[in-house]
Scaffold this motif. Structure first.
Motif, mmCIF file in Angstrom:
data_model
loop_
_atom_site.group_PDB
_atom_site.id
_atom_site.type_symbol
_atom_site.label_atom_id
_atom_site.label_comp_id
_atom_site.label_asym_id
_atom_site.label_seq_id
_atom_site.Cartn_x
_atom_site.Cartn_y
_atom_site.Cartn_z
ATOM 1 N N TYR A 196 7.338 8.465 5.620
ATOM 2 C CA TYR A 196 7.935 8.550 4.284
ATOM 3 C C TYR A 196 8.504 9.945 4.053
ATOM 4 C CZ TYR A 196 4.979 4.395 3.569
ATOM 5 O OH TYR A 196 4.378 3.161 3.673
ATOM 6 N N PHE B 246 0.819 -1.208 0.000
ATOM 7 C CA PHE B 246 0.000 0.000 0.000
ATOM 8 C C PHE B 246 0.860 1.269 0.000
ATOM 9 C CE2 PHE B 246 -2.783 3.036 2.469
ATOM 10 C CZ PHE B 246 -3.726 3.212 1.480
ATOM 11 N N VAL C 61 0.449 9.963 10.153
ATOM 12 C CA VAL C 61 -0.851 9.424 9.740
ATOM 13 C C VAL C 61 -1.411 8.542 10.876
ATOM 14 C CG1 VAL C 61 -2.155 8.201 7.946
ATOM 15 C CG2 VAL C 61 -0.253 9.664 7.303
ATOM 16 N N CYS C 62 -1.112 7.242 10.868
ATOM 17 C CA CYS C 62 -1.781 6.364 11.843
ATOM 18 C C CYS C 62 -1.314 6.588 13.271
ATOM 19 C CB CYS C 62 -1.623 4.911 11.418
ATOM 20 S SG CYS C 62 -2.588 4.560 9.919
ATOM 21 N N THR D 282 2.520 5.369 10.121
ATOM 22 C CA THR D 282 3.512 6.408 9.941
ATOM 23 C C THR D 282 3.265 7.511 10.959
ATOM 24 O OG1 THR D 282 2.187 7.639 8.297
ATOM 25 C CG2 THR D 282 3.734 5.971 7.452
ATOM 26 N N LEU E 102 1.061 4.197 -3.060
ATOM 27 C CA LEU E 102 0.761 5.625 -2.910
ATOM 28 C C LEU E 102 1.914 6.508 -3.398
ATOM 29 C CD1 LEU E 102 -0.938 5.510 0.609
ATOM 30 C CD2 LEU E 102 -2.069 5.908 -1.587
HETATM 31 N N1 TIU Z 1 0.128 6.542 3.945
HETATM 32 C C1 TIU Z 1 0.552 6.665 5.189
HETATM 33 O O1 TIU Z 1 1.456 7.443 5.504
HETATM 34 N N2 TIU Z 1 0.016 5.884 6.173
HETATM 35 C C2 TIU Z 1 -1.069 5.074 6.082
HETATM 36 O O2 TIU Z 1 -1.779 5.028 5.092
HETATM 37 N N3 TIU Z 1 -1.312 4.262 7.146
HETATM 38 C C3 TIU Z 1 -0.569 4.270 8.330
HETATM 39 O O3 TIU Z 1 0.066 5.251 8.659
HETATM 40 N N4 TIU Z 1 -0.541 3.140 9.020
#
Ligand code: TIU
Length: 224
Positions: A187, A35, A161-162, A158, A39
Motif C-alpha cells: 500500500y 481487512f 509485511v507478510c 504485502t 486499516l
Molecule cells: N497490512 C498489511 O500490509 N498486510 C497484512 O496485514 N497482511 C499481509 O501482508 N498479508
C-alpha cells in the motif's frame, strides 16, 4: 540448474527443488471492504501485482514447480487470533466484523478467498495462516521438506509485511528466497522499495530480487 539474473547477483536454482509461494493474494487485501481497507489503505495499489503473479503461476505450472498459496485469516470464533491483533486497527471495523465480503479476515468468508484471477488449481496446497509469517503455526516447513524444496520464488502481498516476514522466516530455515519485485506489492510505494532493498543489501543478506519476466524466461527455458 537454471540461472536467473537477480540483485545482488544471479541465483542458480534447481527447478526440482524450487517452489513458487504466492502469499495472501486475497480479496480481503485487494478489494474494497476487507481487512486492507479497514486499516485505512488504498487497496487499488496492490492490484498491479495480479498480472505478474498470473505470469509466474503459468510459467511455474508449465515447468512443473510446486505451487503453494497462503491465506491470512482466523477461525470463525477468532480463538486463534491474539487479542492484541483483534484490538488493533484504524477504522470503525475490526477482524471478525461483518463487511461487504463477509466477516473480515475470517476463514470461509468471501473476503478470505484468493482473488479469482489467481485461483489455486487442484493439487496446489493452500495454507491458512494466523500470522504474518507463512511458517508461524502452519505446516509449511513440513510440506516443503517432504518435497525437498531448497529455493522459494516469492510473490504476493504485502511486500513489507507478510512477504518480508515470510522471507525472513524462510531464510533462517535455510531456504534461498527469490522475491519477484513486480509480483509483490505494498500500500506504500516507499515501503515496497525499501523492503526490496533491505533484502538485497549487504550482499543479499536474506535473499535475492528479480522481476517476473526474468523468472518466466528462465522457467520457460526449463520447460522447453
Ligand atoms: N497490512 C498489511 O500490509 N498486510 C497484512 O496485514 N497482511 C499481509 O501482508 N498479508
Amino acid at each position: 540448474m537454471i540461472k536467473i539474473p537477480a540483485r545482488p547477483y544471479p541465483l542458480q536454482l534447481n527447478p526440482a527443488h524450487t517452489a513458487l509461494l504466492v502469499i495472501d493474494m486475497q480479496r480481503d487485501f485487494l478489494e474494497p471492504g476487507g481487512f486492507g481497507a479497514m486499516l485505512g489503505n488504498d487497496v487499488a495499489r496492490l492490484r498491479g501485482a495480479i498480472r505478474p503473479c498470473q505470469a509466474l503461476l503459468a510459467a511455474a505450472r508449465d515447468a512443473g514447480l510446486l505451487v503453494i498459496h497462503t491465506r491470512e485469516g482466523h477461525r470463525p470464533d477468532l480463538s486463534d487470533a491474539p487479542p492484541t491483533k483483534l484490538r488493533r486497527g484504524a477504522g470503525a471495523k475490526r477482524i471478525g466484523d461483518a463487511g461487504p465480503m463477509g466477516r473480515i479476515l475470517v476463514r470461509g468468508e468471501p473476503g478470505h478467498d484468493i482473488v479469482p484471477e489467481l485461483a489455486p488449481q487442484p493439487g496446489e496446497p493452500v495454507l491458512d495462516k494466523p500470522g504474518k509469517g507463512a511458517f508461524y503455526q502452519t505446516d509449511l516447513a513440513l510440506v516443503l521438506g517432504n518435497r525437498h524444496i531448497a529455493h522459494l520464488i516469492v510473490a504476493g502481498v504485502t511486500t513489507e509485511v507478510c512477504v518480508h516476514t515470510t522471507v525472513r522466516e524462510a531464510n533462517d530455515r535455510g531456504f534461498e528466497c527469490l522475491v519477484v519485485s513486480d509480483a509483490v506489492a505494498s500500500y506504500f510505494p516507499e515501503f515496497h522499495r525499501a523492503a526490496l532493498d533491505m533484502i538485497t543489501a549487504q550482499g543479499g543478506i536474506f535473499g535475492w530480487v528479480t522481476d517476473a519476466a526474468q523468472v518466466c524466461a528462465a522457467l520457460t527455458r526449463t520447460a522447453a
